[in-house]
Design a protein around this motif. Structure first.
Motif, short mmCIF file in Angstrom:
data_model
loop_
_atom_site.label_atom_id
_atom_site.label_comp_id
_atom_site.label_asym_id
_atom_site.label_seq_id
_atom_site.Cartn_x
_atom_site.Cartn_y
_atom_site.Cartn_z
N VAL A 13 -46.89 -56.52 1.49
CA VAL A 13 -47.32 -57.55 0.77
C VAL A 13 -47.94 -58.88 1.62
CG1 VAL A 13 -46.40 -59.45 -0.87
CG2 VAL A 13 -45.46 -57.26 -0.85
N VAL A 14 -49.16 -59.11 1.33
CA VAL A 14 -49.67 -60.09 2.23
C VAL A 14 -49.80 -61.57 1.53
CG1 VAL A 14 -51.95 -60.70 3.23
CG2 VAL A 14 -51.12 -58.11 3.36
N VAL A 15 -49.35 -62.37 2.11
CA VAL A 15 -49.25 -63.62 1.76
C VAL A 15 -49.46 -64.78 2.62
CG1 VAL A 15 -46.77 -63.85 1.94
CG2 VAL A 15 -47.68 -65.44 0.17
N GLN A 16 -50.07 -65.95 2.09
CA GLN A 16 -50.24 -67.01 2.98
C GLN A 16 -49.13 -67.74 3.22
OE1 GLN A 16 -53.50 -67.71 4.48
NE2 GLN A 16 -52.27 -69.45 5.45
N GLU A 17 -48.84 -68.29 4.25
CA GLU A 17 -47.67 -69.07 4.48
C GLU A 17 -47.59 -70.42 3.84
OE1 GLU A 17 -45.19 -70.74 8.32
OE2 GLU A 17 -47.21 -70.39 8.59
N GLY A 18 -46.60 -70.55 3.04
CA GLY A 18 -46.34 -72.08 2.16
C GLY A 18 -46.64 -71.34 0.80
N ALA A 19 -47.36 -70.26 0.63
CA ALA A 19 -47.45 -69.89 -0.96
C ALA A 19 -46.14 -69.26 -1.52
CB ALA A 19 -48.61 -68.83 -0.96
N PRO A 20 -46.21 -69.22 -2.88
CA PRO A 20 -44.72 -68.72 -3.50
C PRO A 20 -45.03 -67.34 -3.74
CG PRO A 20 -46.47 -69.52 -5.26
CD PRO A 20 -47.00 -69.96 -4.02
N LEU A 21 -43.73 -66.39 -3.88
CA LEU A 21 -43.90 -65.02 -3.79
C LEU A 21 -42.75 -64.59 -4.69
CD1 LEU A 21 -44.99 -62.34 -2.76
CD2 LEU A 21 -43.53 -62.62 -0.89
N THR A 22 -42.93 -63.60 -5.64
CA THR A 22 -42.04 -62.91 -5.99
C THR A 22 -41.93 -61.46 -5.90
OG1 THR A 22 -42.02 -64.49 -8.00
CG2 THR A 22 -40.94 -62.38 -8.46
N ASN A 58 -37.46 -48.54 -2.22
CA ASN A 58 -38.06 -48.60 -0.97
C ASN A 58 -38.50 -50.01 -0.63
OD1 ASN A 58 -38.24 -45.98 -1.10
ND2 ASN A 58 -40.39 -45.72 -1.70
N ALA A 59 -38.36 -50.24 0.43
CA ALA A 59 -38.38 -51.71 0.91
C ALA A 59 -39.64 -52.31 1.09
CB ALA A 59 -37.81 -51.89 2.46
N PHE A 60 -39.82 -53.85 0.83
CA PHE A 60 -41.02 -54.47 0.75
C PHE A 60 -41.01 -54.81 2.34
CE2 PHE A 60 -40.11 -54.87 -3.63
CZ PHE A 60 -41.30 -54.76 -4.19
N THR A 61 -42.36 -54.89 2.62
CA THR A 61 -42.53 -55.58 4.06
C THR A 61 -43.78 -56.80 3.89
OG1 THR A 61 -44.49 -54.00 4.74
CG2 THR A 61 -41.99 -53.47 5.50
N LEU A 62 -43.56 -57.85 4.39
CA LEU A 62 -44.29 -59.09 4.42
C LEU A 62 -45.28 -59.10 5.57
CD1 LEU A 62 -41.79 -61.59 3.12
CD2 LEU A 62 -43.20 -60.10 1.57
N LYS A 63 -46.46 -59.44 5.39
CA LYS A 63 -47.27 -60.00 6.34
C LYS A 63 -47.82 -61.47 5.89
CE LYS A 63 -51.74 -58.70 8.45
NZ LYS A 63 -52.82 -57.88 8.44
N VAL A 64 -47.35 -62.42 6.72
CA VAL A 64 -47.69 -63.77 6.42
C VAL A 64 -48.80 -64.13 7.25
CG1 VAL A 64 -46.46 -66.12 6.39
CG2 VAL A 64 -45.07 -63.97 5.97
N VAL A 87 -48.80 -76.23 7.19
CA VAL A 87 -48.73 -75.97 5.84
C VAL A 87 -49.04 -77.10 5.00
CG1 VAL A 87 -47.48 -74.69 4.02
CG2 VAL A 87 -47.24 -73.97 6.22
N ALA A 88 -49.88 -77.01 3.88
CA ALA A 88 -50.29 -77.87 3.05
C ALA A 88 -48.99 -77.94 2.04
CB ALA A 88 -51.38 -77.64 2.39
N GLU A 89 -48.86 -79.56 1.66
CA GLU A 89 -47.49 -79.67 0.67
C GLU A 89 -48.27 -79.81 -0.71
OE1 GLU A 89 -46.34 -83.30 2.33
OE2 GLU A 89 -44.81 -82.45 3.57
N ARG A 90 -47.38 -79.31 -1.59
CA ARG A 90 -48.00 -79.31 -2.92
C ARG A 90 -46.94 -79.58 -4.00
NH1 ARG A 90 -46.63 -74.24 -4.76
NH2 ARG A 90 -46.40 -72.74 -3.19
#
Length: 1164
Positions: free
Chosen positions: A246-255, A323-329, A352-355
């Motif tokens: 799972v690729v996600v930008q730092e500071g973004a929400p994730l489920t 099966n396990a999720f792996t994160l790529k931040v 990280v931008a505040e929001r």
């Protein structure tokens, strides 16, 4: 000390209490096995027990504490009440057993009111038919409506009933007759309707799923069980799937969605890593009620682990792992610097931008939710945002129900238990951070499955009597009601002219034997149903008593008590009570008679003791029974344990002194934290106290003294606080990293009841002394964050120790390491010294610099030296250790020494000059050693320092020995300081002489010695005081020679006297001696022949004494010896003996008299 004012009454001493009765036994019925004693209905009240005079006097000051502490009942009371069957309030012939609050009225917990209501309702219930009389069936046990079974076990579907004659059973499955005989796996328990489905010989449990209903039938009617829905538990496997990172930008929400396989019942969901380590959850990362894992904002640190959803299934006790999720931040700050985790502005520090917040669940701004009455309402709001939002809950138009509402999952969930209609309405959650806020409104609707308002009860009538069955229920939506008789719809049953149906009521008039049947009321709506059985029995029975005769009931003074008199008859008899055979009926005032015949005595006094008679009467006859009531004094703790504070290792004693009725057996036990206390070898339990030796931290807690008899008990609680060493601090974090400083933050551990006074911060470095911890700084106990000053080029690791009055905590776990950059040394080594280890060298030493003063790699020392007060050039050498030896030095010569630190970044400051000395040698002898003897008792010694000390003098050593001729005494040794140059010897005797040897010392040893002897003593003293000299040969010979010489002189003197010659006499005129006459210093005089002058002074006698002249004109003294005599012509008889010596012409020199004594003196 905490007083537990509730008191519980137990069963009678030495007798068997009745078993708890179910709800159908309270009024009419007879217990299957009639009890010998009365069971309990715990009737609670307050303010009914004033203290007795003796108890009040014995516990002065206690009542106030009891008043304050009677407001609540602790869990220990609840446990005790459960043990004493307070929760089963009804039974044949019951009396009060429950605790009684003896003080002023206090608010009781809701469960207590429920118990009171339950018991009061039981007092008005219809009377049950004894089992020896004919009666229709009654269902006594059945499985739950939703019956889930384990597929690995055999299936049991319970159905039990009573009746006379005993009922027979049959079942329907999915509303059709279930023929048990045709299925070999299915059987029915003997004398029961319980179904047993056996799979040991094969078969699939799923084939038997469906809706089952049990029918119990005898000749008087048919009773029905609930419709039982049988389901087999399922725990399906997780579908196989390959999950991409799972690729996600730092500071973004994730489920991270779990989507567990559907199970029956639903599995319990939890998240772990693939290595089975729990996922740490907080307000930023948490699991939702649906099992998904929500990240309000993703941080780079979330990439350090993987995430696996796990489902635990109840019946199979298995855990299935997805099966396990792996994160790529993706991040703008690729270094995962742990020091930024607690940074006050962590997000901006990481770019990280505040929001503002936004909702992840539920989505949007509004939603709705339905909940059934009596269930739990769970509302959930999960929001994203940077920084992580806070969640707050509100109810529109009112407050949250504080007694039922609680917050879960870091305030993201609101749970309201036991929902009722007033809990409906609009709720909203508010998510906010410093960037803004957002709200979500949840509209809650409360529906209700049917619940009873008036459940139909068995109806027992005599022939010709009237009666009615009532079935009232409520729900949302409003439930419908259906009547059945013997399992068939009422409208399809044969008509009965004595029966009339009016909605929720069936009315019976002028009933006959043919009216006997079992009626069912079924009320239902879309959310569920209720089914109740109630039979109509028509009997003609005279009164009978159902309890044993002449029972003994023992009760506690001032308690509220009930005397039961279970009876039966049809028509229902009238019951009256009498005391001690008196004719007046007991009712009113302190007495109250309930419909089922129970007699309540509101407050027991001593005068209530006696024999009570109950009489049941109907048209067919009467029956009576007697109960003997004994009143006992209550059990009271008059000296209660007190709250105590104790240090670890001390001894604590908790008192518990009890007053009780002497006819009852007293038992004193102790509870710790509301659990039975195990009395180990560190504890000693006595009748009136509990002693704890060597108190430890685990001994802290509440201690409850339970004083109990067969009838009642008293409780008193005290809290023991143990002062212990604090727990270790935890979660050390490094922030505000700088070249020469860092901020260390920690979370304090529990202070264990003794406030933390100080924190000691220690550090360890891995270059010079790895694994060795050093004190860095000390801070007050009120802080948990401090700025630490650091040294260059040290790879620091920190830990914290908490200190209180009891002692120090264990060290915290170490922090992460932090290395500072290097620099030239800012100091030089300390304790520089130059000392010789041999007479021709000098060893230069110093204290090596530690890791915090090295400031850089390859620490070394530049050592310089030269002779003092010379113009020699400096010698120098580079040393890596902490010593250097200079060789070929003169003996004890001062040197100037310098030691300078240097590392790869440069040299330290210019060092100070230190004076050192080369090696020492043995000193020369002390100068001018003098021995003086001022008297016969002391000898004085004096000396001067050596001319060549050859080092630092450490002192002088004096050895001396007495001797007398050839005899030598014991040698004596004296050591003196280097500044001492005088010493006085006290002589042991005035005759012996002494030989003295004196030497100087340096650290090398004693040098050259000088020897002197004391002067010889005077001869006369030697002769008079030393008797042992007279025994010497030489002395004897000498004395003999002297004696011989004296004898010869005496002979010569006598010979001269015997000559008879006459001395010429002077003229008649005496001529005295002139002052010019010569006179010796020793007092002797010379006689002159030239002038024939007489002696004028004194004459020395033979014994050595000097006689004074008696008269100037006397001639007696002019003779040489004896008394002078005169002739007749006046001339002397005798003559002068005049000796002319040659010295006479030589002046005034004296000449010795020729007396023997003078001769001896001259020889001496």
């Amino acid at each position: 000390m905490r007083r537990l004012a509730a008191r519980g009454a137990a069963g009678d001493a030495g007798e068997v209490a009745a078993p708890a009765a179910d709800s159908t036994h309270c009024a009419q019925g007879r217990s299957p096995s009639p009890p010998r004693l009365i069971d309990v209905c715990a009737i609670w009240d307050t303010g009914v027990l004033p203290p007795t005079a003796d108890w009040k006097g014995a516990s002065s000051g206690v009542a106030g504490a009891r008043l304050n502490e009677a407001e609540t009942l602790s869990s220990i009371q609840e446990a005790q009440l459960e043990r004493l069957e307070v929760a089963t309030p009804c039974g044949p012939g019951s009396r009060e057993r429950g605790p009684v609050l003896r003080m002023a009225r206090q608010q009781l917990p809701p469960w207590v009111h429920a118990a009171i209501l339950l018991c009061l309702l039981s007092l008005g219930r219809a009377i049950e038919i004894p089992m020896d009389l004919s009666q229709p069936p009654t269902i006594t046990k059945q499985s739950v409506k939703d019956h889930i079974v384990d597929p690995r076990d055999n299936i049991l579907i319970e159905c039990e009933a009573k009746g006379n004659p005993a009922p027979s059973f049959h079942w329907t499955r999915n509303s059709r007759f279930f023929n048990i005989a045709k299925d070999p796996r299915v059987s029915m328990k003997r004398r029961s309707g319980t179904l047993v489905i056996d799979f040991r010989s094969g078969g699939r449990p799923e084939e038997y799923e469906g809706e089952y209903q049990c029918f119990a039938r005898n000749k008087f009617g048919t009773a029905l069980s609930n419709r039982i829905r049988l389901q087999v538990s399922k725990s399906p496997l997780w579908p196989k799937e390959n999950l991409d990172p799972v690729v996600v930008q730092e500071g973004a929400p994730l489920t991270l969605q779990c989507n567990p396989p559907p199970g029956l019942p639903s599995p319990v969901i939890f998240w772990m890593s693939s290595t089975m380590d729990p996922i740490t959850q907080d307000k930023r990362v948490s699991q939702g009620h649906n099992g998904d894992l929500y990240f309000s904002n993703v941080m780079l640190q979330d990439m350090q682990t993987d995430y696996s959803c796990n489902a635990r299934f109840h019946f199979t006790h298995t855990i299935q792992q997805k099966n396990a999720f792996t994160l790529k931040v993706l991040t703008n700050h690729p270094h995962n610097d742990s020091s930024l985790r607690n940074h006050p502005d962590m997000y901006s520090a990481r770019g990280v931008a505040e929001r503002t917040p936004s909702f992840m669940y539920p989505q949007g701004t509004a939603s709705s939710q339905m909940v059934l009455r009596g269930m739990d309402l769970l509302l959930e709001c999960i929001a994203s945002g940077v920084p992580t939002p806070d969640i707050a809950w509100y109810k529109k138009g009112g407050d949250l129900p504080s007694d039922k509402a609680k917050f879960e999952n870091f305030n993201k969930a609101l749970r309201i238990t036991n929902v009722s209609e007033e809990d409906s309405g609009e709720y909203f959650c508010l998510a906010s951070n410093k960037m803004g806020s957002i709200r979500h409104t949840i509209s809650v609707r409360v529906k209700a499955a049917p619940y009873w308002l008036d459940e139909p009860k068995n109806l027992i009538l005599a022939p010709g009597e009237d009666g009615r069955l009532v079935c009232r229920a409520s729900g949302n939506p409003k439930p419908t009601i259906q009547w059945m008789v013997n399992g068939e719809p009422l409208q399809s049953a044969p008509p009965n002219p004595n029966r009339e149906v009016a909605g929720d009521t069936i009315i019976f008039r002028d009933t006959q034997i043919s009216s006997r049947a079992v009626y069912q009321c079924n009320t239902s709506n879309e959310h569920g149903y209720l089914l109740a059985n109630a039979f109509v029995s028509v009997l003609d029975v005279p009164p009978r008593m159902l309890s044993p005769r002449n029972q003994l009931i023992r009760v506690i003074l001032y308690n509220r008590t009930r005397l039961d008199c279970p009876f039966f008859g049809s028509p229902i008899p009238t019951l009256r009570w009498f005391k001690n055979g008196q004719g007046s009926n007991l009712d009113g005032g302190n007495y109250h008679v309930y419909e089922n015949g129970s007699l309540e005595i509101k407050m027991i006094h001593k005068e209530d003791q006696g024999i009570y008679t109950c009489v049941a009467t109907n048209i067919l006859g009467k029956a009576e029974n007697q109960v003997r009531l004994e009143v006992k004094d209550p059990t009271r703790i008059f000296r209660m344990p007190e709250d105590q504070v104790a240090k670890r290792g001390t001894t604590v004693q908790l008192e518990c002194r009890v007053k009780h009725d002497p006819s009852l057996k007293l038992t004193v036990s102790w509870l710790k934290d509301d659990e039975p206390l195990y009395i180990g070898n560190r504890m000693k339990k006595e009748d009136d106290s509990l002693t704890i030796f060597g108190v430890a931290e685990r001994d802290q807690g509440s201690y409850t003294c339970v004083a109990s008899t067969e009838l009642d008990q008293d409780l008193a609680k005290a809290y023991l606080t143990v002062l212990g060493r604090p727990d270790r601090p935890r979660d050390l974090e490094l922030t505000d990293l700088a070249e020469r400083s860092v901020r260390l933050t920690w979370i304090p551990g529990d202070d264990n009841n003794s406030p933390i006074t100080d924190y000691v911060v220690q550090f360890e470095e891995d270059q010079f002394q790895p694994g060795v911890w050093h004190d860095h700084s000390k801070f007050p106990g009120s802080v948990n964050s401090a700025v630490l000053q650091l040294s260059p080029y040290v790879n620091y690791q920190f830990r914290v120790i908490a200190i209180n009055e009891v002692g120090s905590s264990h060290p915290s776990l170490p922090s992460e390491r932090y290395r500072t950059s290097g620099a030239p040394p800012e100091s030089n080594p300390a304790d520089v010294k130059g000392e010789g280890t041999r007479k021709n060298n000098m060893e230069i030493t110093w204290t090596p610099m530690n890791a915090t003063s090295a400031f850089g790699p390859n620490l070394r020392y530049i050592v310089k030296w030269r002779r003092r007060e010379t113009r020699e050039s400096w010698n120098n050498v580079t040393v890596w250790g902490s010593r250097y030896v200079v060789g070929q030095t003169p003996v004890y010569v001062p040197y100037e020494i310098r030691v300078q630190a240097e590392n790869d970044f440069g040299k330290g400051p210019e060092p100070d000059t230190v004076i050192g000395y080369s090696g020492e040698d043995l000193p020369s002898a002390p100068r001018r050693f003098r021995v003086r003897q001022p008297n016969l008792e002391t000898i004085n010694l004096e000396w001067d320092h050596p001319e060549h000390p050859n080092g630092i003098l450490t002192g002088y050593t004096l050895r001396y020995v007495p001797f007398n001729g050839t005899k030598v005494g014991k040698q004596i040794v004296e050591n003196f300081s280097p500044n001492q140059t005088k010493f006085t010897v006290q002589r042991a005797d005035p005759v012996s002489r002494y030989r003295f040897t004196l030497s100087a010392r340096t650290q090398v040893g004693s040098g050259e010695a000088v020897t002197e002897e004391s002067p010889a003593p005077p001869n006369e003293a030697y002769t008079n005081n030393q008797a042992d000299i007279a025994t010497q040969g030489w002395f004897i010979g000498l004395m003999c020679a002297i004696a011989l010489l004296v004898l010869i002189l005496l002979i010569v003197c006598f010979i001269k006297r015997s000559r008879g010659g006459k001395y010429p006499v002077r003229e008649k005129k005496d001529v005295p001696l002139g002052p010019e006459d010569p006179k010796e210093e020793d007092g002797s005089f010379d006689y002159s022949d030239e002038d024939n002058k007489p002696l004028q002074g004194s004459q020395t006698s033979l014994d050595g004494t000097i006689k004074q002249q008696e008269s100037d004109d006397s001639l007696v003294d002019y003779g040489e010896g004896g008394e002078g005599q005169f002739n007749e012509d006046g001339s002397f008889i005798g003559q002068y003996t005049v000796k002319k010596d040659k010295e006479e012409t030589e002046g005034n020199e004296s000449s010795e008299a020729t007396s023997p004594v003078n001769a001896i003196y001259s020889l001496a």
